[in-house]
Each structure stands twice: as C-alpha cells, then as structure tokens.
Write an enzyme that holds these catalytic residues in place. Structure first.
Site, mmCIF file in Angstrom:
data_model
loop_
_atom_site.group_PDB
_atom_site.id
_atom_site.type_symbol
_atom_site.label_atom_id
_atom_site.label_comp_id
_atom_site.label_asym_id
_atom_site.label_seq_id
_atom_site.Cartn_x
_atom_site.Cartn_y
_atom_site.Cartn_z
ATOM 1 N N ASP A 176 0.829 -1.213 0.000
ATOM 2 C CA ASP A 176 0.000 0.000 0.000
ATOM 3 C C ASP A 176 0.860 1.258 0.000
ATOM 4 O OD1 ASP A 176 -2.382 1.380 -0.045
ATOM 5 O OD2 ASP A 176 -2.677 1.320 2.123
ATOM 6 N N LEU A 218 10.706 -20.580 -5.116
ATOM 7 C CA LEU A 218 9.810 -19.656 -4.413
ATOM 8 C C LEU A 218 8.456 -19.677 -5.128
ATOM 9 C CD1 LEU A 218 9.230 -17.072 -2.563
ATOM 10 C CD2 LEU A 218 10.060 -15.711 -4.486
ATOM 11 N N HIS A 273 2.198 3.364 -8.966
ATOM 12 C CA HIS A 273 1.983 1.933 -9.220
ATOM 13 C C HIS A 273 3.156 1.355 -10.012
ATOM 14 C CE1 HIS A 273 -1.897 2.326 -7.500
ATOM 15 N NE2 HIS A 273 -2.480 2.936 -8.505
HETATM 16 C C1 IPE Z 1 -5.390 -2.749 -0.050
HETATM 17 O O1 IPE Z 1 -5.073 -1.415 -0.253
HETATM 18 C C2 IPE Z 1 -5.408 -3.481 -1.351
HETATM 19 C C3 IPE Z 1 -4.139 -3.622 -2.041
HETATM 20 C C4 IPE Z 1 -2.975 -3.187 -1.650
HETATM 21 C C5 IPE Z 1 -4.198 -4.302 -3.291
HETATM 22 P P1 IPE Z 1 -6.200 -0.289 -0.334
HETATM 23 O O2 IPE Z 1 -5.494 0.996 -0.497
HETATM 24 O O3 IPE Z 1 -7.197 -0.646 -1.361
HETATM 25 O O4 IPE Z 1 -6.877 -0.418 1.095
HETATM 26 P P2 IPE Z 1 -7.880 0.577 1.864
HETATM 27 O O5 IPE Z 1 -8.999 0.868 0.927
HETATM 28 O O6 IPE Z 1 -7.113 1.811 2.202
HETATM 29 O O7 IPE Z 1 -8.299 -0.178 3.077
HETATM 30 C C1 IPE Z 2 -1.727 0.236 -3.317
HETATM 31 O O1 IPE Z 2 -1.506 1.596 -3.363
HETATM 32 C C2 IPE Z 2 -1.958 -0.358 -4.675
HETATM 33 C C3 IPE Z 2 -3.336 -0.798 -4.912
HETATM 34 C C4 IPE Z 2 -4.305 -0.778 -4.058
HETATM 35 C C5 IPE Z 2 -3.603 -1.330 -6.222
HETATM 36 P P1 IPE Z 2 -2.694 2.649 -3.330
HETATM 37 O O2 IPE Z 2 -3.103 2.934 -4.723
HETATM 38 O O3 IPE Z 2 -3.782 2.189 -2.442
HETATM 39 O O4 IPE Z 2 -1.951 3.899 -2.702
HETATM 40 P P2 IPE Z 2 -2.539 4.932 -1.654
HETATM 41 O O5 IPE Z 2 -3.041 4.140 -0.475
HETATM 42 O O6 IPE Z 2 -3.632 5.692 -2.344
HETATM 43 O O7 IPE Z 2 -1.363 5.774 -1.306
HETATM 44 MG MG MG Z 3 -4.138 2.431 -0.449
#
Ligand code: IPE
Ligand code: IPE
Ligand code: MG
Length: 253
Positions: A21, A132, A38
């Site tokens: 995240d 792995l 990303h």
């Molecule tokens: C969790 O991250 C999902 C992934 C990393 C794929 P999110 O950014 O979607 O989670 P929330 O919405 O903040 O809980």
């Molecule tokens: C995690 O990063 C990747 C996915 C959920 C696909 P985010 O896109 O949730 O990044 P933040 O949380 O907005 O910084």
């Molecule tokens: Mg996020």
C-alpha cells in the site's frame, strides 16, 4: 539463513504475505499521477522477490488488487490491469529462470480476458518451479475466498461426496484458494494503515502482523530486512503458555 550477532540463527518465515500500500501517496508527494506510483511499485516487487530468494523464503503472497479496488475510477482500474499485463510480460522470463512459480488467487470473472490469458500463461510456464512460490492476489477478497469455499462444500454435500456433519476446519481449508500453501508466518502492510482490508482473512488467523509507514515504492531490501528481524524476535504461542513453547522447542532440538 541469517545469523545474529550472538551467533543464534534467526527464524526465517516460510511464507510472507504483503499488502503493498501507499503507491498513490508516493506519487502525490512528488506531484505525479497515481499510476507513476503503481509503476514504481513494480520495482519494489522485483526487489522483494529477489530478497525472498536470497533468504530462502518459500512463499510470497502479494495483494495486488482487492475485490474493493474495482470501486476505483475506471481509468485507474484500467491502468492497473494494463500494468499487470505489461509487468507479467517483462518479468516472467526472469522469474522463471530464477525458479519462481507464479500463482494467482482471486475471482477471475471480472478480469479482462487478455489479462486472464496472461495469468494462465504465467502459471503454466512456471508450474514446475520450486525455489519460491509467488502468489499474486488479484480481484481477491478474504470474504470472497471463504464464500467460494462454502459454495464448493455445499456442492460436495449435494453430490453426496461428503456429509454436512463431517465439515471440519480442515475440510474448509481444503477448499480455500490457498490450498496446499501453508498459512503466512509474517504479514507486512506498508503505507501506514493498520488494517487487513479484506486480505487473507482465513489464513491470517495466527500470522505475525507487521505494519510500517514506509510507502510501497520505497520498500526496499533493507526495509524488508527490518520486518524479518522483528519477526525473528516474536514468540509464536498458538494459544499455549510461553513455558510450553520453550519446552517444546527444547524437546524438538
Ligand atoms: C489494499 O489497499 C489493497 C491492495 C494493496 C491491493 P487499499 O489501499 O485498497 O486499502 P484501503 O482501501 O485503504 O483499506
Ligand atoms: C496500493 O496503493 C496499490 C493498490 C491498491 C492497487 P494505493 O493505490 O492504495 O496507494 P494509496 O493508499 O492511495 O497511497
Ligand atoms: Mg491504499
């Protein structure tokens, strides 16, 4: 195998599961669009896969796209699917050469067909690798996983393969999507949030949890090493007393 300063061998987790995240915030801090974060996140995936290989970690599960992420703006969803496709295209050869087996978990129904094909190809190409196992959770939700396991059990009851009264935790586990993969030993969430966000709900029952503020694109081998060190200090008791755990360790030594 890592050796601490006092010469004791550090416990290495067999299975690490990560919520990657913080990509969006990483990009925002730089005044860049979210997809830049990303894209940078794919580099962290490469680094952490390498670190797992070097540390003899046998399973790595990465949360790449959740059931709930379908709620994001269509353009971001599209970009994430495209990124998965291109990352598979560019990385699969090297993963294969390094003995990495790639598997996907999640509800494949909504995933664009071209991405589904690439996922199947990656799985087929790497099926006999065993250094792995890289499990990538795409369109995955812990609740979805438990629900589909329940559906499969009902089908088995209806076809008289099993009796409803014989349904056990083990039988449910055999129908969960990570069948034949041991439960994660260490869970890591980057990006500062302290929540599970519908990741592996069933499988995390006794996993050690580790949260870090580091954003996923900044999560490198050193940051990963800190998580491993923290894990090595934990005592896993599984409901027992501390004394019981110590005496079991001695008798197994
Ligand atoms: C969790 O991250 C999902 C992934 C990393 C794929 P999110 O950014 O979607 O989670 P929330 O919405 O903040 O809980
Ligand atoms: C995690 O990063 C990747 C996915 C959920 C696909 P985010 O896109 O949730 O990044 P933040 O949380 O907005 O910084
Ligand atoms: Mg996020």
């Amino acid at each position: 195998m890592e050796v601490a300063a006092d010469n004791t061998v550090l416990a290495i987790p067999g299975h690490v599961a990560i919520i990657m995240d913080g990509n969006g915030r990483w990009a925002k801090m730089r005044g860049e669009p979210r997809h830049k974060g990303h894209r940078q996140g794919v580099k962290s995936v490469r680094n952490i896969v390498g670190a797992c290989l070097r540390n003899n970690i046998r399973y790595l599960t990465l949360f790449a796209f959740s059931s709930e992420n379908w709620r994001r703006p269509r353009t971001e969803v599209g970009l994430l699917m495209d990124l998965l496709l291109t990352a598979l295209g560019s990385e699969i050869k090297e993963l294969d050469e390094n003995g990495v087996r790639v598997r996907f978990i999640g509800d494949r129904n909504h995933i664009p067909v071209n991405v589904q094909y690439a996922m199947e190809d990656a799985e087929t190409q790497t099926v006999s690798n065993d250094m792995l196992t890289l499990v990538i959770a795409v369109s995955y939700g812990g609740r979805w996983d438990i629900t589909q396991a329940a559906q499969r059990l009902v089908e088995q009851v209806q076809s008289k393969e099993i009796d409803a009264e014989n349904i056990t935790e083990e039988l449910l586990a055999e129908n969960i999507s990570t069948i034949d993969i041991p439960a994660p030993d260490l869970f890591i969430r980057t990006g500062g949030e302290h929540r599970i966000s519908n990741f592996l709900l069933w499988q995390l029952a006794y996993t050690e949890l580790y949260f870090t503020d580091t954003l996923w694109p900044d999560f490198n081998e050193m940051a990963f090493g800190m998580a491993l060190k923290d894990y090595a200090k934990r005592q896993r008791r599984y409901g027992m007393t501390s004394e019981q755990v110590v005496s079991r360790k001695i008798s197994h030594a």
